[in-house]
Design a protein around this motif. Sequence first.
Motif, PDB file in Angstrom:
ATOM      1  N   THR A   1      16.542  -3.050   8.973  1.00 32.97           N
ATOM      2  CA  THR A   1      15.365  -2.198   8.745  1.00 32.97           C
ATOM      3  C   THR A   1      14.926  -1.510  10.032  1.00 32.97           C
ATOM      4  O   THR A   1      14.672  -2.179  11.038  1.00 32.97           O
ATOM      5  CB  THR A   1      14.197  -3.033   8.178  1.00 32.97           C
ATOM      6  OG1 THR A   1      14.692  -3.781   7.067  1.00 32.97           O
ATOM      7  CG2 THR A   1      13.049  -2.149   7.720  1.00 32.97           C
ATOM      8  N   PRO A   2      14.852  -0.177   9.993  1.00 30.26           N
ATOM      9  CA  PRO A   2      14.378   0.537  11.183  1.00 30.26           C
ATOM     10  C   PRO A   2      12.870   0.335  11.365  1.00 30.26           C
ATOM     11  O   PRO A   2      12.198  -0.093  10.416  1.00 30.26           O
ATOM     12  CB  PRO A   2      14.688   1.998  10.860  1.00 30.26           C
ATOM     13  CG  PRO A   2      14.730   2.053   9.375  1.00 30.26           C
ATOM     14  CD  PRO A   2      15.136   0.709   8.870  1.00 30.26           C
ATOM     15  N   ILE A   3      12.384   0.629  12.550  1.00 33.38           N
ATOM     16  CA  ILE A   3      10.933   0.488  12.761  1.00 33.38           C
ATOM     17  C   ILE A   3      10.235   1.680  12.126  1.00 33.38           C
ATOM     18  O   ILE A   3      10.498   2.833  12.478  1.00 33.38           O
ATOM     19  CB  ILE A   3      10.601   0.400  14.264  1.00 33.38           C
ATOM     20  CG1 ILE A   3      11.316  -0.821  14.858  1.00 33.38           C
ATOM     21  CG2 ILE A   3       9.088   0.295  14.487  1.00 33.38           C
ATOM     22  CD1 ILE A   3      11.296  -0.867  16.364  1.00 33.38           C
ATOM     23  N   LEU A   4       9.368   1.382  11.181  1.00 35.27           N
ATOM     24  CA  LEU A   4       8.658   2.453  10.471  1.00 35.27           C
ATOM     25  C   LEU A   4       7.262   2.610  11.062  1.00 35.27           C
ATOM     26  O   LEU A   4       6.739   1.680  11.696  1.00 35.27           O
ATOM     27  CB  LEU A   4       8.558   2.100   8.981  1.00 35.27           C
ATOM     28  CG  LEU A   4       9.894   1.936   8.253  1.00 35.27           C
ATOM     29  CD1 LEU A   4       9.668   1.557   6.797  1.00 35.27           C
ATOM     30  CD2 LEU A   4      10.730   3.218   8.323  1.00 35.27           C
ATOM     31  N   PRO A   5       6.630   3.767  10.859  1.00 33.87           N
ATOM     32  CA  PRO A   5       5.263   3.946  11.345  1.00 33.87           C
ATOM     33  C   PRO A   5       4.321   2.901  10.722  1.00 33.87           C
ATOM     34  O   PRO A   5       4.570   2.429   9.610  1.00 33.87           O
ATOM     35  CB  PRO A   5       4.895   5.360  10.863  1.00 33.87           C
ATOM     36  CG  PRO A   5       6.192   6.021  10.563  1.00 33.87           C
ATOM     37  CD  PRO A   5       7.155   4.961  10.177  1.00 33.87           C
ATOM     38  N   GLU A   6       3.260   2.558  11.461  1.00 35.58           N
ATOM     39  CA  GLU A   6       2.255   1.612  10.949  1.00 35.58           C
ATOM     40  C   GLU A   6       1.643   2.167   9.660  1.00 35.58           C
ATOM     41  O   GLU A   6       1.529   3.387   9.502  1.00 35.58           O
ATOM     42  CB  GLU A   6       1.122   1.446  11.962  1.00 35.58           C
ATOM     43  CG  GLU A   6       1.523   0.780  13.268  1.00 35.58           C
ATOM     44  CD  GLU A   6       1.815  -0.706  13.083  1.00 35.58           C
ATOM     45  OE1 GLU A   6       1.196  -1.310  12.185  1.00 35.58           O
ATOM     46  OE2 GLU A   6       2.674  -1.224  13.819  1.00 35.58           O
ATOM     47  N   ILE A   7       1.186   1.262   8.799  1.00 33.77           N
ATOM     48  CA  ILE A   7       0.668   1.675   7.484  1.00 33.77           C
ATOM     49  C   ILE A   7      -0.511   2.663   7.593  1.00 33.77           C
ATOM     50  O   ILE A   7      -0.594   3.633   6.847  1.00 33.77           O
ATOM     51  CB  ILE A   7       0.314   0.439   6.604  1.00 33.77           C
ATOM     52  CG1 ILE A   7       0.020   0.855   5.168  1.00 33.77           C
ATOM     53  CG2 ILE A   7      -0.794  -0.408   7.163  1.00 33.77           C
ATOM     54  CD1 ILE A   7       1.228   1.295   4.408  1.00 33.77           C
ATOM     55  N   ASP A   8      -1.384   2.438   8.608  1.00 40.50           N
ATOM     56  CA  ASP A   8      -2.534   3.356   8.772  1.00 40.50           C
ATOM     57  C   ASP A   8      -2.058   4.766   9.130  1.00 40.50           C
ATOM     58  O   ASP A   8      -2.649   5.764   8.701  1.00 40.50           O
ATOM     59  CB  ASP A   8      -3.463   2.860   9.893  1.00 40.50           C
ATOM     60  CG  ASP A   8      -4.228   1.635   9.433  1.00 40.50           C
ATOM     61  OD1 ASP A   8      -4.125   1.293   8.236  1.00 40.50           O
ATOM     62  OD2 ASP A   8      -4.905   1.014  10.271  1.00 40.50           O
ATOM     63  N   LEU A   9      -1.008   4.813   9.929  1.00 39.45           N
ATOM     64  CA  LEU A   9      -0.463   6.114  10.320  1.00 39.45           C
ATOM     65  C   LEU A   9       0.152   6.819   9.101  1.00 39.45           C
ATOM     66  O   LEU A   9      -0.048   8.022   8.888  1.00 39.45           O
ATOM     67  CB  LEU A   9       0.594   5.908  11.414  1.00 39.45           C
ATOM     68  CG  LEU A   9       1.122   7.185  12.057  1.00 39.45           C
ATOM     69  CD1 LEU A   9       0.071   7.791  12.986  1.00 39.45           C
ATOM     70  CD2 LEU A   9       2.398   6.897  12.856  1.00 39.45           C
ATOM     71  N   ILE A  10       0.868   6.038   8.286  1.00 40.31           N
ATOM     72  CA  ILE A  10       1.491   6.616   7.079  1.00 40.31           C
ATOM     73  C   ILE A  10       0.403   7.148   6.140  1.00 40.31           C
ATOM     74  O   ILE A  10       0.514   8.224   5.556  1.00 40.31           O
ATOM     75  CB  ILE A  10       2.354   5.556   6.347  1.00 40.31           C
ATOM     76  CG1 ILE A  10       3.549   5.177   7.218  1.00 40.31           C
ATOM     77  CG2 ILE A  10       2.823   6.072   4.993  1.00 40.31           C
ATOM     78  CD1 ILE A  10       4.498   4.176   6.600  1.00 40.31           C
ATOM     79  N   TRP A  11      -0.672   6.392   6.048  1.00 41.70           N
ATOM     80  CA  TRP A  11      -1.821   6.764   5.227  1.00 41.70           C
ATOM     81  C   TRP A  11      -2.372   8.121   5.662  1.00 41.70           C
ATOM     82  O   TRP A  11      -2.574   9.035   4.872  1.00 41.70           O
ATOM     83  CB  TRP A  11      -2.879   5.676   5.438  1.00 41.70           C
ATOM     84  CG  TRP A  11      -3.861   5.537   4.352  1.00 41.70           C
ATOM     85  CD1 TRP A  11      -5.177   5.864   4.401  1.00 41.70           C
ATOM     86  CD2 TRP A  11      -3.628   5.010   3.057  1.00 41.70           C
ATOM     87  NE1 TRP A  11      -5.772   5.584   3.216  1.00 41.70           N
ATOM     88  CE2 TRP A  11      -4.847   5.052   2.368  1.00 41.70           C
ATOM     89  CE3 TRP A  11      -2.494   4.515   2.405  1.00 41.70           C
ATOM     90  CZ2 TRP A  11      -4.963   4.611   1.059  1.00 41.70           C
ATOM     91  CZ3 TRP A  11      -2.606   4.093   1.110  1.00 41.70           C
ATOM     92  CH2 TRP A  11      -3.830   4.141   0.459  1.00 41.70           C
TER      93      TRP A  11
END
Length: 383
Positions: free
Chosen positions: A207-217
Motif C-alpha cells: 500500500t502506497p502512502i495516501l494523503p491523510e483523511i482530512d486532506l482527502i476530505w
Amino acid sequence: MNNEIPLSLYVHIPWCIKKCPYCDFNSHEKNQSFDEDRYVKALLIDLNEEYKYCQQRTLSSIFFGGGTPSLFSADAIKRVIDHARSLFKFNDIEITLEANPGTFEQEKFTAFRDAGVNRLSIGIQSFNASHLKALGRIHDEKQALTAVETARNAGFNNINLDLMFGLPQQTIQQATDDINIACQFDVPHISHYQLTIESNTYFYKHTPILPEIDLIWEMQTQCQNLLAKNKFHQYEISAYSKHGKQCQHNINYWQFSDYIGIGAGAHGKLSDINIANDSVNIVRRWKHRQPQQYMDKTLIGDSLSGEQTLSQQDIVFEFLLNALRLKSGSDIQNFKRNTGLNYEILRETVKNIDTSLLTINDKSVNTTDKGFLFLNEILENLV
Ligand SMILES: C[S@@+](CC[C@H](N)C(=O)[O-])C[C@H]1O[C@@H](n2cnc3c(N)ncnc32)[C@H](O)[C@@H]1O
Ligand code: SF4
C-alpha cells in the motif's frame, strides 16, 4: 415479465494491456486467452440466452465496460450492437464504450461511432505525469490530453472523463488542477472517484502512502466546488454532469431497474412483477468469471455461473443501496414499480435511521446532505 421497468444491457470486455495495481475489476492482462472473434461469438450466444427471459422488452441503454473495451475492433463492437438490434426494439438509446488513453486511434474511434456507439467514457484518472506513473497507467499526461481531442475529432460529443483523487502524494492543488483541465475540455460528464485500496490488488499488499483523511476530505470539497462553478451538477456520490447529461445506464442501476449482463463475470437482474396478483420475482444471474472458462462454457450453451432469487429483505436492501447513492433519492412510485413492494415495508426498514441522515415520506426517500457523508454507516445500520 414486467414491461414497464426499464431494461439495460451491459457487455463486459475482460482484457487490458496491463493490470493496474489498484484495480479489482474482472480485468486480465491480454495474453493467450485473448481471442476477439471467439469472445464475440460467445457474447452473441449469451445474449440469445438472456433474450429468452425478456422477449418483447425494449432496451433503454447499452454499456461496454471492462476491462478495456477499446482494445476490441470496431467490427467486434458492431457485431454485438447489431445482434442486440436484431433481438430488441430500440431507437435512439445511449450506447457507451469505456476507452483508455493509450488505445486511441482516430480511425478506430470513427468506426466505433459508425458502429452505433454514441458516448465514450475515457479513463483519464489524472493529467499529472507522476500520478499516472504511480498508478501504473499505460498512458502519460500527453496521451491523456490528446485522447479527448481524438474522441472529439471522431465525432463524439457525449464524453465522460474518469478521474481519481486521494492519490499517493497528491496535494489539493494537484487534485483541483485535474478538475480544471477536465473542465477546459467542455465535456458534459465527469466521474470523480476517491482511490480505494481493494483487497486482491497489488496496492493492498504494497500500500502506497495516501494523503491523510482530512486532506482527502478537503480535496473532495474543493473539487466539488470547482465542478459546481463549472456548471457540473452532482447527481450521485461520484458522478457529475451538465444539465440533462447524466449517464442513463448508471441511473438505471441506481434506480433498481432491470439489466442483462453478458460477458465474463457479468451480472444481470430481471424482474417479474405482477402487482394485481401481488407476485414479485426478482432474479440475479451471473456468468463465469474467467475469460477462457466463459468462452469454453458459453460456446457449448452453458454461460451461467449462478443465479439467485432475491428475498423481500434482499430487495429492499438492494433498492436502498442503490437509490441512496442518488442525490435526488427515489420517488416511492419508482420503488413500488421496481420492487412490487409497498411503502410501509420501506418505511419499516429505515425506521431506525436518524432523520438527520435519511428522510422518507409517502412521496420519496432521500439521503440528506449530512447522510451523504455517512452513507456507509447508514447501509451498515440497515444490514
Ligand atoms: C471499469 S473501470 C475501468 C475503465 C478503463 N479500463 C480505465 O481504467 O481507464 C472504471 C473506473 O473506475 C475507477 N476505478 C477503478 N479502480 C478504482 C479504485 N480502486 N478506486 C477508485 N476508483 C477506481 C477508475 O477511474 C476507472 O476509470
Ligand atoms: S485499465 Fe482499467 S480495467 Fe484495466 S486494469 Fe486498469 S483500471 Fe482496471
